[in-house]
Design a protein around this motif. Structure first.
Motif, PDB file in Angstrom:
ATOM      1  N   ASP A   1       1.092  -1.004  -0.067  1.00 45.46           N
ATOM      2  CA  ASP A   1      -0.100   0.090   0.028  1.00 45.46           C
ATOM      3  C   ASP A   1       1.008   1.256   0.266  1.00 45.46           C
ATOM      4  O   ASP A   1       1.007   1.928   1.001  1.00 45.46           O
ATOM      5  N   ALA A   2       1.346   1.483  -1.464  1.00 45.59           N
ATOM      6  CA  ALA A   2       2.000   3.023  -1.328  1.00 45.59           C
ATOM      7  C   ALA A   2       1.699   4.052  -0.817  1.00 45.59           C
ATOM      8  O   ALA A   2       2.410   4.980  -0.706  1.00 45.59           O
ATOM      9  N   GLN A   3       0.500   4.084  -1.010  1.00 49.75           N
ATOM     10  CA  GLN A   3      -0.261   5.534  -0.432  1.00 49.75           C
ATOM     11  C   GLN A   3      -0.699   5.235   1.238  1.00 49.75           C
ATOM     12  O   GLN A   3      -1.307   6.914   1.278  1.00 49.75           O
ATOM     13  N   ALA A   4      -0.416   4.020   1.598  1.00 50.04           N
ATOM     14  CA  ALA A   4      -0.791   3.693   2.946  1.00 50.04           C
ATOM     15  C   ALA A   4      -2.566   4.424   2.956  1.00 50.04           C
ATOM     16  O   ALA A   4      -2.885   5.126   4.150  1.00 50.04           O
ATOM     17  N   SER A   5      -2.794   4.565   2.159  1.00 44.86           N
ATOM     18  CA  SER A   5      -4.520   5.043   2.347  1.00 44.86           C
ATOM     19  C   SER A   5      -5.924   3.798   2.735  1.00 44.86           C
ATOM     20  O   SER A   5      -6.704   4.231   2.807  1.00 44.86           O
ATOM     21  N   CYS A   6      -5.286   2.771   2.751  1.00 45.35           N
ATOM     22  CA  CYS A   6      -5.834   1.128   2.887  1.00 45.35           C
ATOM     23  C   CYS A   6      -6.119   0.898   4.584  1.00 45.35           C
ATOM     24  O   CYS A   6      -6.226   0.153   4.799  1.00 45.35           O
TER      25      CYS A   6
ATOM     26  N   PRO B   1      -9.873   3.482  -1.376  1.00 44.32           N
ATOM     27  CA  PRO B   1      -8.777   3.718  -3.296  1.00 44.32           C
ATOM     28  C   PRO B   1     -10.394   4.507  -3.894  1.00 44.32           C
ATOM     29  O   PRO B   1     -10.566   4.701  -4.797  1.00 44.32           O
TER      30      PRO B   1
ATOM     31  N   THR C   1     -11.552   7.695  -3.746  1.00 44.77           N
ATOM     32  CA  THR C   1     -11.012   8.786  -3.798  1.00 44.77           C
ATOM     33  C   THR C   1     -11.113   9.050  -5.850  1.00 44.77           C
ATOM     34  O   THR C   1     -10.639   9.401  -6.607  1.00 44.77           O
TER      35      THR C   1
END
Length: 359
Positions: free
Chosen positions: A43-48, A249, A252
């Motif tokens: 999770d590269a964006q640390a969004s999950c 995600p 977004t």
């Protein structure tokens, strides 16, 4: 009588599940939902890492502005399918209440009724010179006689293709006030000229509208659909909904896909589809292998063939996959062809030309 009187008695006071994100709390260190303290390595964006907002407010407001309702009148769910399921479960007492729909039509109305053990009432569309049209008088009569709690009107109809005039929708809504909720499925409304049934909410609380980002907005995999209805009914549906329906995600992505620039591009693509719809309909009508091409307000054409199997196989051989409708009521010789790019539509025509009789 209020629309809430149509809700199952055992659910009218139902509180549902109160998730960790339901409470409007503020803080810096969130230790209330048993989430991981670290993001997943993928999770590269640390969004999950965190559970998402059950009804992301920014997206809710953007959708409300798009559809002409208030945010309180709108529930976001996993495509229109979840909206259909929630409505059937919240309103229909198993084995007693009925769901009415108009075949040939989208199959999820029947599926949801079956899963809820709701009585299924069918009022077939009428195959006329103008296309497949709804029998409004028969719908009203059968709904009244059959104890229908939900009436599904698909406009534009899938796979029939035609819209139901708003005045006719209002006739059904008015006639069934106090008995049934009329649900207008407008999945293909962006491709049509008919005004949305959302406007009826100003005068009637027994109408609901389904919309989706899967078709015109090209976000089918994001699974964003909405139910638009009286605000009190929306609250009931929310309490019946699973705790976290909208992945962050997807939320977004949907917001980005509804930006002003994205909407402008979408409008241009809709115009292209409408132009291709006319072009392909005329071209298909001239093919010797085609019996009839139905008028459509959607992004597809329903076509009857002299030999539907031969047409289906010719298209497959050309790498083109279409929807086989032959198992649906009244459609033993029909295929549904979604409108693609001009080049893809040319490929359809080239494949079907091979079925032309020799000169």
């Amino acid at each position: 009588m209020s629309v809430l009187d149509l809700v199952r008695d055992d659910l009218q006071g139902f509180a549902g599940y109160s998730s960790a994100r339901s409470a409007k709390l503020e803080g810096e260190v969130w230790l209330n939902a048993n989430e991981s303290a670290w993001a997943n390595p993928g999770d590269a964006q640390a969004s999950c890492r965190r559970y998402p907002d059950p009804q992301p407010q920014a997206l809710r407001e953007r959708l409300a502005g798009l559809y002409g309702c208030s945010a309180a009148q709108l529930l976001i769910g996993r495509g229109s399918d979840e909206g259909i399921d929630l409505l059937v479960r919240a309103l229909c007492v198993p084995g007693r209440d009925a769901v009415l729909y108009t075949p040939p039509v989208f199959g999820m109305y029947a599926v949801s009724a079956r899963l809820q053990n709701a009585v299924a009432l069918e009022v077939p569309l009428c195959d006329t010179d103008a296309g497949f049209v709804a029998d409004i008088d028969a719908i009203i009569t059968k709904a009244k006689q059959g104890n229908a709690k939900l009436v599904f009107l698909c406009s534009p109809s899938n796979p029939g293709g035609l819209s139901i005039p708003l005045q006719q929708v209002e006739t059904v809504v008015s006639a069934l006030r106090g008995q049934a909720l009329v649900v207008v499925d407008e999945a293909y409304a962006e491709f049509a000229d008919e005004p949305s049934a959302v406007s009826l909410l100003a005068c009637y609380d027994n109408v609901a509208v389904l919309r989706t980002l899967s078709k015109a907005h090209a976000l089918a995999a994001a699974r964003i659909g909405t139910v638009i209805a009286d605000a009190a009914l929306i609250e009931v549906l929310r309490r019946c909904q699973a705790p976290y329906p909208i992945p962050a995600p997807c939320s977004t992505l949907a917001l980005e896909g509804l930006s002003d620039s994205a909407l402008a591009l979408t409008r241009g693509r809709i115009a292209t589809v409408r132009g291709e719809r006319d072009r392909l309909r005329i071209a298909l009508a001239g093919c010797a292998c085609v019996r009839h091409v139905y008028a459509s307000d959607a992004n597809f054409l329903l076509v009857r063939f002299v030999d539907a199997e031969a047409a289906f196989q010719a298209l497959l051989a050309a790498g083109v996959v279409v929807r086989d409708q032959r198992a649906a009521p009244q459609l033993h010789d029909a295929l549904r062809i979604t409108l693609g790019t001009p080049e893809q539509n040319d490929r359809v025509l080239d494949a079907l030309t091979t079925l032309e009789p020799a000169a």
